[in-house]
Write an enzyme that holds these catalytic residues in place. Structure first.
Site, PDB file in Angstrom:
ATOM      1  NE  ARG A 165       0.871  38.448 -28.709  1.00  0.00           N
ATOM      2  CZ  ARG A 165       1.361  39.809 -28.368  1.00  0.00           C
ATOM      3  NH1 ARG A 165       0.688  40.221 -29.407  1.00  0.00           N
ATOM      4  NH2 ARG A 165       1.840  40.249 -27.292  1.00  0.00           N
ATOM      5  CG  ASN A 189       0.944  34.248 -23.597  1.00  0.00           C
ATOM      6  OD1 ASN A 189       0.346  34.887 -22.906  1.00  0.00           O
ATOM      7  ND2 ASN A 189       1.766  34.116 -24.456  1.00  0.00           N
ATOM      8  CG  ASP A 229       4.864  40.555 -18.435  1.00  0.00           C
ATOM      9  OD1 ASP A 229       4.927  40.425 -19.473  1.00  0.00           O
ATOM     10  OD2 ASP A 229       3.982  39.663 -17.856  1.00  0.00           O
ATOM     11  CG  HIS A 232       2.022  37.409 -19.547  1.00  0.00           C
ATOM     12  ND1 HIS A 232       2.972  38.292 -19.757  1.00  0.00           N
ATOM     13  CD2 HIS A 232       2.024  36.561 -21.106  1.00  0.00           C
ATOM     14  CE1 HIS A 232       3.784  37.649 -20.666  1.00  0.00           C
ATOM     15  NE2 HIS A 232       2.533  36.636 -21.512  1.00  0.00           N
TER      16      HIS A 232
HETATM   17  P1  NAD Z   1       5.852  27.012 -30.841  1.00  0.00           P
HETATM   18  O1  NAD Z   1       5.429  27.267 -32.099  1.00  0.00           O
HETATM   19  O2  NAD Z   1       7.486  27.228 -31.213  1.00  0.00           O
HETATM   20  O3  NAD Z   1       6.513  25.695 -29.684  1.00  0.00           O
HETATM   21  C1  NAD Z   1       5.238  25.107 -28.983  1.00  0.00           C
HETATM   22  C2  NAD Z   1       5.647  23.443 -28.874  1.00  0.00           C
HETATM   23  O4  NAD Z   1       4.314  22.972 -28.200  1.00  0.00           O
HETATM   24  C3  NAD Z   1       5.534  23.110 -30.178  1.00  0.00           C
HETATM   25  O5  NAD Z   1       6.701  22.793 -30.256  1.00  0.00           O
HETATM   26  C4  NAD Z   1       4.602  21.910 -30.350  1.00  0.00           C
HETATM   27  O6  NAD Z   1       4.650  20.980 -31.145  1.00  0.00           O
HETATM   28  C5  NAD Z   1       4.109  21.736 -29.242  1.00  0.00           C
HETATM   29  N1  NAD Z   1       2.347  21.631 -28.736  1.00  0.00           N
HETATM   30  C6  NAD Z   1       1.573  22.004 -28.704  1.00  0.00           C
HETATM   31  N2  NAD Z   1       0.095  20.711 -28.769  1.00  0.00           N
HETATM   32  C7  NAD Z   1       1.134  20.541 -27.868  1.00  0.00           C
HETATM   33  C8  NAD Z   1       0.372  19.358 -26.512  1.00  0.00           C
HETATM   34  N3  NAD Z   1      -0.734  19.072 -26.808  1.00  0.00           N
HETATM   35  N4  NAD Z   1       1.160  18.735 -26.574  1.00  0.00           N
HETATM   36  C9  NAD Z   1       2.617  19.341 -26.043  1.00  0.00           C
HETATM   37  N5  NAD Z   1       3.456  20.033 -26.881  1.00  0.00           N
HETATM   38  C10 NAD Z   1       2.183  20.509 -27.869  1.00  0.00           C
HETATM   39  O7  NAD Z   1       5.886  28.007 -29.539  1.00  0.00           O
HETATM   40  P2  NAD Z   1       7.169  29.399 -28.979  1.00  0.00           P
HETATM   41  O8  NAD Z   1       7.182  30.736 -29.679  1.00  0.00           O
HETATM   42  O9  NAD Z   1       7.523  27.857 -28.234  1.00  0.00           O
HETATM   43  O10 NAD Z   1       5.495  29.650 -27.827  1.00  0.00           O
HETATM   44  C11 NAD Z   1       4.709  28.768 -27.132  1.00  0.00           C
HETATM   45  C12 NAD Z   1       3.572  28.976 -26.265  1.00  0.00           C
HETATM   46  O11 NAD Z   1       4.465  30.542 -24.834  1.00  0.00           O
HETATM   47  C13 NAD Z   1       2.810  30.367 -26.837  1.00  0.00           C
HETATM   48  O12 NAD Z   1       1.005  30.056 -26.311  1.00  0.00           O
HETATM   49  C14 NAD Z   1       3.549  31.551 -26.457  1.00  0.00           C
HETATM   50  O13 NAD Z   1       2.056  32.706 -26.593  1.00  0.00           O
HETATM   51  C15 NAD Z   1       3.651  31.363 -24.704  1.00  0.00           C
HETATM   52  N6  NAD Z   1       4.848  32.644 -24.441  1.00  0.00           N
HETATM   53  C16 NAD Z   1       4.344  32.437 -23.408  1.00  0.00           C
HETATM   54  C17 NAD Z   1       4.811  33.821 -22.854  1.00  0.00           C
HETATM   55  C18 NAD Z   1       4.552  33.974 -21.230  1.00  0.00           C
HETATM   56  O14 NAD Z   1       5.329  35.136 -20.486  1.00  0.00           O
HETATM   57  N7  NAD Z   1       4.184  33.536 -20.345  1.00  0.00           N
HETATM   58  C19 NAD Z   1       6.596  34.830 -23.227  1.00  0.00           C
HETATM   59  C20 NAD Z   1       6.219  33.796 -24.785  1.00  0.00           C
HETATM   60  C21 NAD Z   1       5.640  32.888 -24.928  1.00  0.00           C
HETATM   61  C1  LMR Z   2       5.234  37.446 -24.165  1.00  0.00           C
HETATM   62  O1  LMR Z   2       5.145  38.498 -23.554  1.00  0.00           O
HETATM   63  O2  LMR Z   2       6.551  37.885 -25.355  1.00  0.00           O
HETATM   64  C2  LMR Z   2       4.348  36.809 -24.665  1.00  0.00           C
HETATM   65  O3  LMR Z   2       2.889  36.895 -23.669  1.00  0.00           O
HETATM   66  C3  LMR Z   2       4.043  36.554 -25.994  1.00  0.00           C
HETATM   67  C4  LMR Z   2       3.586  37.167 -26.649  1.00  0.00           C
HETATM   68  O4  LMR Z   2       2.246  36.855 -27.146  1.00  0.00           O
HETATM   69  O5  LMR Z   2       4.200  37.958 -27.146  1.00  0.00           O
END
Ligand code: NAD
Ligand code: LMR
Length: 339
Positions: A106, A144, A175, A202
């Site tokens: 995001r 996400n 969380d 989430h």
């Molecule tokens: P980021 O952009 O730094 O990294 C994402 C990576 O995914 C990049 O290196 C990109 O090249 C790779 N990617 C894109 N398409 C791909 C594919 N088809 N196959 C393999 N890799 C691919 O993002 P981030 O900060 O690491 O966040 C990643 C995801 O995690 C986001 O969707 C974010 O919202 C989510 N997230 C979830 C939580 C949770 O609590 N579940 C917490 C934080 C972030």
């Molecule tokens: C979080 O909880 O930090 C992640 O889901 C990333 C987000 O977009 O807030």
């Protein structure tokens, strides 16, 4: 494929002294999205985990460098980097646990659901490959919106004939990590002693921390509980705003992802009483997926635990979250089946 094998004398010495690896089974962990903000520190933390014997780092770009870097850490696992779709199968083959932080994060002003259009397709493609190359792996979904990406994964696996509800997890550990930190600060207790279940989903109000069940007990005022609940629900947004356009939580998420993957590995290895909260297929409520405490075992989910006694405030929060969570689940199912 870029393979780096840490076989230094120092590494062997460390293993002998610290981990009695002879009794620890071999376990392969794959990280998909390993070159990203979460992926890189998560790769490092998984390299530090003595339960891992092979670590496969996959991304669409930049994994050779990440794998070379992480591989020099003198711990048990062999590290290999894989880049591009043609190497995805090799990255996945033989995996016991697949962790998915692939996808866009995001920016300020966005909801997690605003990521759906891009991330749904990414997750769908990766899960189709998991069904093909490592259908028995435990899948830890971080991408996400988790409330939709987990149902998407389930539908992809169902279509491939590989779905096992015991093996699919939405990672909601961050969380719990936040709820523990915020509670410890307010209750003035040692954070290392704190436990707080977080249920629901989430995203925003679907994140429902159960502070009435928090331990050690503290007699917090109703307003304090409400403020802690809101802060936990908005924890992701707090980080997104502080990063001001440079992404969302990465370091705390890597920590949380490593805790959850470690719990999955312990469960697979037969360690008893491994319990973590996770967004899984569930009959705890009328919704088909729901986050609650889950006991992990040799096949993944051993038992989905109930909610326990809720305060009136939590009961109200539970009813309030259901429409949004239901809509996000249905959106994921619809996407997986129509495209
Ligand atoms: P980021 O952009 O730094 O990294 C994402 C990576 O995914 C990049 O290196 C990109 O090249 C790779 N990617 C894109 N398409 C791909 C594919 N088809 N196959 C393999 N890799 C691919 O993002 P981030 O900060 O690491 O966040 C990643 C995801 O995690 C986001 O969707 C974010 O919202 C989510 N997230 C979830 C939580 C949770 O609590 N579940 C917490 C934080 C972030
Ligand atoms: C979080 O909880 O930090 C992640 O889901 C990333 C987000 O977009 O807030």
């Amino acid at each position: 494929m870029f393979r780096f094998v840490a076989r230094s004398a120092a590494g062997k010495h460390l293993l002998r002294r610290g981990y009695a690896t002879e009794s620890v089974p071999d376990r392969k962990v794959a990280v998909l999205g390993a070159a990203g903000g979460i992926g890189q520190p998560l790769a490092l933390l998984m390299k530090l985990n003595p339960l891992v014997s092979q670590l496969a780092l996959y991304d669409i770009a930049n994994t050779p460098g990440v794998a070379a870097d992480v591989s020099h850490v003198n711990t048990r696992s062999e590290v290999a980097g894989y880049v591009g779709e043609e190497q995805l199968g090799k990255a996945l083959e033989g995996s016991d646990v697949v962790i998915i932080p692939a996808g866009v994060p995001r920016k300020p002003g966005m909801t997690r659901d605003d990521l759906f259009n891009i991330n749904a397709g990414i997750v769908k493609g990766l899960c189709a490959a998991i069904a093909k190359y490592c259908p028995n792996a435990l899948v830890n979904m971080i991408s996400n919106p988790v409330n939709s990406t987990v149902p998407i994964a389930a539908e992809v696996f169902k279509k491939a004939g590989t779905y096992d509800e015991k093996k699919l997890f939405g990672v909601t550990t961050l969380d719990v990590v936040r709820a523990k930190t915020f509670y410890a600060g307010k209750a003035k207790v040692n954070v290392a002693d704190v436990n707080v279940p977080v249920v629901g989903g989430h995203a925003g109000i679907t994140i429902l921390p159960l502070f009435s069940q928090a331990t050690p007990k503290a007699n917090l005022a109703e307003e304090d509980i409400k403020a802690l609940t809101k802060r936990t629900q908005d924890g992701g947004t707090e980080v997104v705003e502080a990063k001001a356009g440079k992404g969302s939580a990465t370091l705390s998420m890597a920590y949380a992802g490593a805790i959850f993957a470690d719990a999955c590995l312990k469960g697979l290895n037969g360690v008893p009483d491994v319990v973590e909260c996770s967004f899984v297929q569930s009959t705890v409520t009328e919704l088909p997926f729901f986050a609650s405490k889950v006991r992990l075992g040799k096949n993944g989910v051993e038992e989905v635990l109930g909610l326990g006694p809720l305060s009136d405030y939590e009961k109200e929060g539970l009813e309030n979250l259901k429409p949004e969570l239901k809509a996000s689940i249905e959106k994921g199912i619809k996407f997986a089946n129509q495209s």
